[in-house]
Scaffold this active site. Structure first.
Site, mmCIF file in Angstrom:
data_model
loop_
_atom_site.group_PDB
_atom_site.id
_atom_site.type_symbol
_atom_site.label_atom_id
_atom_site.label_comp_id
_atom_site.label_asym_id
_atom_site.label_seq_id
_atom_site.Cartn_x
_atom_site.Cartn_y
_atom_site.Cartn_z
ATOM 1 N N ARG A 38 -30.197 -93.104 35.067
ATOM 2 C CA ARG A 38 -29.065 -93.336 34.169
ATOM 3 C C ARG A 38 -29.357 -92.781 32.676
ATOM 4 O O ARG A 38 -28.877 -93.330 31.629
ATOM 5 C CB ARG A 38 -28.556 -94.723 33.920
ATOM 6 C CG ARG A 38 -27.674 -95.258 35.089
ATOM 7 C CD ARG A 38 -26.156 -94.749 35.096
ATOM 8 N NE ARG A 38 -25.501 -94.864 36.395
ATOM 9 C CZ ARG A 38 -24.834 -95.925 36.780
ATOM 10 N NH1 ARG A 38 -24.483 -96.808 36.025
ATOM 11 N NH2 ARG A 38 -24.372 -95.832 38.152
ATOM 12 N N ARG A 42 -23.697 -93.939 29.129
ATOM 13 C CA ARG A 42 -22.860 -94.272 27.599
ATOM 14 C C ARG A 42 -23.715 -95.092 26.568
ATOM 15 O O ARG A 42 -23.105 -95.337 25.669
ATOM 16 C CB ARG A 42 -21.891 -95.507 28.184
ATOM 17 C CG ARG A 42 -20.875 -94.888 29.104
ATOM 18 C CD ARG A 42 -19.942 -96.234 29.904
ATOM 19 N NE ARG A 42 -20.941 -96.552 30.953
ATOM 20 C CZ ARG A 42 -20.547 -97.478 31.657
ATOM 21 N NH1 ARG A 42 -19.316 -98.082 31.633
ATOM 22 N NH2 ARG A 42 -21.167 -98.069 32.771
ATOM 23 N N ARG A 51 -17.050 -87.826 27.273
ATOM 24 C CA ARG A 51 -16.413 -88.579 28.430
ATOM 25 C C ARG A 51 -15.047 -89.133 27.962
ATOM 26 O O ARG A 51 -14.259 -89.448 28.874
ATOM 27 C CB ARG A 51 -17.348 -89.909 28.854
ATOM 28 C CG ARG A 51 -18.608 -89.204 29.796
ATOM 29 C CD ARG A 51 -18.265 -89.068 31.130
ATOM 30 N NE ARG A 51 -17.573 -90.398 31.906
ATOM 31 C CZ ARG A 51 -16.284 -90.710 32.047
ATOM 32 N NH1 ARG A 51 -15.486 -89.584 31.877
ATOM 33 N NH2 ARG A 51 -15.737 -91.777 32.453
ATOM 34 N N ASP A 87 -22.078 -88.635 40.971
ATOM 35 C CA ASP A 87 -22.162 -90.117 41.344
ATOM 36 C C ASP A 87 -22.358 -90.101 42.830
ATOM 37 O O ASP A 87 -21.962 -89.113 43.370
ATOM 38 C CB ASP A 87 -20.562 -90.811 41.109
ATOM 39 C CG ASP A 87 -21.047 -92.320 41.051
ATOM 40 O OD1 ASP A 87 -21.349 -92.827 39.845
ATOM 41 O OD2 ASP A 87 -20.507 -92.963 41.888
ATOM 42 N N TYR A 165 -20.124 -99.785 49.753
ATOM 43 C CA TYR A 165 -18.873 -99.688 48.863
ATOM 44 C C TYR A 165 -17.745 -99.249 49.821
ATOM 45 O O TYR A 165 -16.539 -99.679 49.192
ATOM 46 C CB TYR A 165 -19.320 -98.437 47.931
ATOM 47 C CG TYR A 165 -19.891 -98.692 46.723
ATOM 48 C CD1 TYR A 165 -19.492 -99.502 45.614
ATOM 49 C CD2 TYR A 165 -21.318 -98.277 46.467
ATOM 50 C CE1 TYR A 165 -19.959 -99.614 44.585
ATOM 51 C CE2 TYR A 165 -21.858 -98.657 45.385
ATOM 52 C CZ TYR A 165 -21.172 -99.496 44.230
ATOM 53 O OH TYR A 165 -21.844 -99.688 43.194
#
Ligand code: CP3
Length: 368
Positions: A38, A42, A51, A87, A165
């Site tokens: 990552r 963010r 973003r 992703d 998921y």
């Protein structure tokens, strides 16, 4: 690009820093290479700016945006590798499921798989070039724009993590809906895992053809399985992926290092070190020396500082890194965190982590 075309495009700029690739192959470069899971994320204000106001998966589908987000951390920190911004959930999307990234909630499937009959809703023969060509374009574009600074890593989610998921429909603490399948519907579970494996193999080969120089397979939900279930529902597919990708690349005279990161699968470290991957990624619950002993020099290791150690003052980060390097040694070792960076982390402390890895490992390799 045709389906069978896995020949590397030849006109990429020459690679200047190959420390990551050499460490992945078990060598001891002049310093220990370092990158962070990552690292495009963010915690960087410039990431939040790009973003802002845009849908997450729309961003993933824009090769220009993915390229820019991949390059951002490299402008700030002397990382030794980059990972393409994308992703793991693009695969369930390619198989026909609708997935949204809801702010504050995370990934959310509109209509998750409930019963084995729902497998019929999945696309049977996914054409990865058609469905995921945008990722391949992002990789090729980034290989040019990165100007050979560091290698570019491609990645995928592993079958069990994606299956969980697809059944949970999003994040979960128990994964009980997905585990219910394993215990109640083992055959359909294996069918789904095989379907995912087939797509993943083609997807990884497409990434290498597009320019990925290493591949990481994220089994992020390994820890929710016990050793028995891991051996039945995760490990065989992880092995199958590595073997099939390597065999197909070999036919073309190619070879890229592969990393398996099975989070919280400390119980399976021995098996993972014999699963055809060059590198085993570790979370922070494993002691570096114990990991070396248990993997017996068969693989390179990657990891594993607790991401939360980045909340410590810089001097403390330096001490933690020094201990970690002493534990792993400087041969066949890639420094990283034990999982991804969190959004509230201070970029200055990320800089301190990278700097400490380089400084301590340079003096260790000089002494040796
Ligand atoms: O820099 C990099 O590491 C490359 C990019 C990357 C992302 N996701 C970008 C991303 C990678 C390698 C991933 C993999 C991924 N995605 C995993 C495996 C790694 C792990 O964390 O165990 C998983 C489980 C996912 C699924 C996913 N995507 C989650 C759980 C989330 C977080 C949701 C939230 O709100 O916190 C995402 C979103 C996501 N993927 C972000 C990033 C940078 C943050 C959201 C955003 O940018 O808006």
């Amino acid at each position: 690009m045709s389906k069978d075309d896995i020949i590397l495009p030849k006109d990429f700029p020459e690679l200047k820093n190959d420390t990551f690739l050499r460490a992945a192959r078990g060598e001891e470069p002049e310093h220990v290479p370092v990158w962070c899971m990552r690292q495009a994320g963010r915690y960087l204000p410039e990431f939040r700016e790009v973003r802002a106001g845009k849908d997450f998966f729309d961003t993933c589908r824009s090769p220009e945006a993915c390229c820019e987000l991949t390059l951002q951390p490299l402008r700030r920190f002397p990382f030794d590798a980059s990972i393409i911004f994308s992703d793991i959930l693009v695969i369930p999307q390619a198989m026909g499921l609708d997935v949204q990234m809801l702010p504050g909630k995370g990934p959310t499937f509109t209509d998750p798989l409930k019963d084995p009959e729902d497998l019929q809703r999945l696309q049977p023969n996914v054409d990865v070039h058609k469905e995921l060509g945008y990722v391949f374009k992002a990789i090729t574009l980034t290989r040019h724009k990165i100007e050979g600074k560091v290698p570019l890593i491609g990645f995928t989610g592993a079958p069990w993590t994606l299956m969980s998921y697809m059944i949970e429909g999003g994040g979960s603490s128990t994964h009980s809906k997905a585990k219910r399948w394993l215990y109640r519907h083992p055959e359909p579970s294996h069918l789904l895992l095989r379907m995912l494996t087939d797509v993943i193999v083609e997807y990884l080969l497409g990434q290498v053809a597009a320019g990925a120089q290493a591949l990481q397979v994220f089994e992020s939900h390994a820890g929710i399985l016990g050793p028995v279930e891991f051996k039945e529902f995760s490990l065989p597919y992880l092995r199958d992926i590595a073997r099939r990708v390597k065999d197909r690349l070999k036919e073309k005279g190619q070879d890229v290092p592969m990393i398996v990161f099975a989070k919280d699968a400390h119980y399976a470290l021995e098996e993972l070190s014999e699963s055809h991957y060059e590198v085993v990624g570790l979370d922070w619950t494993i002691d570096p020396r114990a990991a070396r002993e248990r993997t017996g020099g068969k693989v390179s290791l990657q990891g594993n500082m607790d991401p939360c150690a980045l909340y410590a003052p810089k001097e403390r980060i330096s001490e933690i890194v020094k201990k970690m390097l002493e534990g792993f040694g400087t041969r066949g070792y890639i420094a990283n965190l034990g999982h991804g960076l969190y959004p509230d982390m201070d970029p200055e402390n990320v800089a301190a982590f990278v700097e400490a890895v380089h400084r301590h490992s340079k003096s260790a390799t000089k002494q040796a």
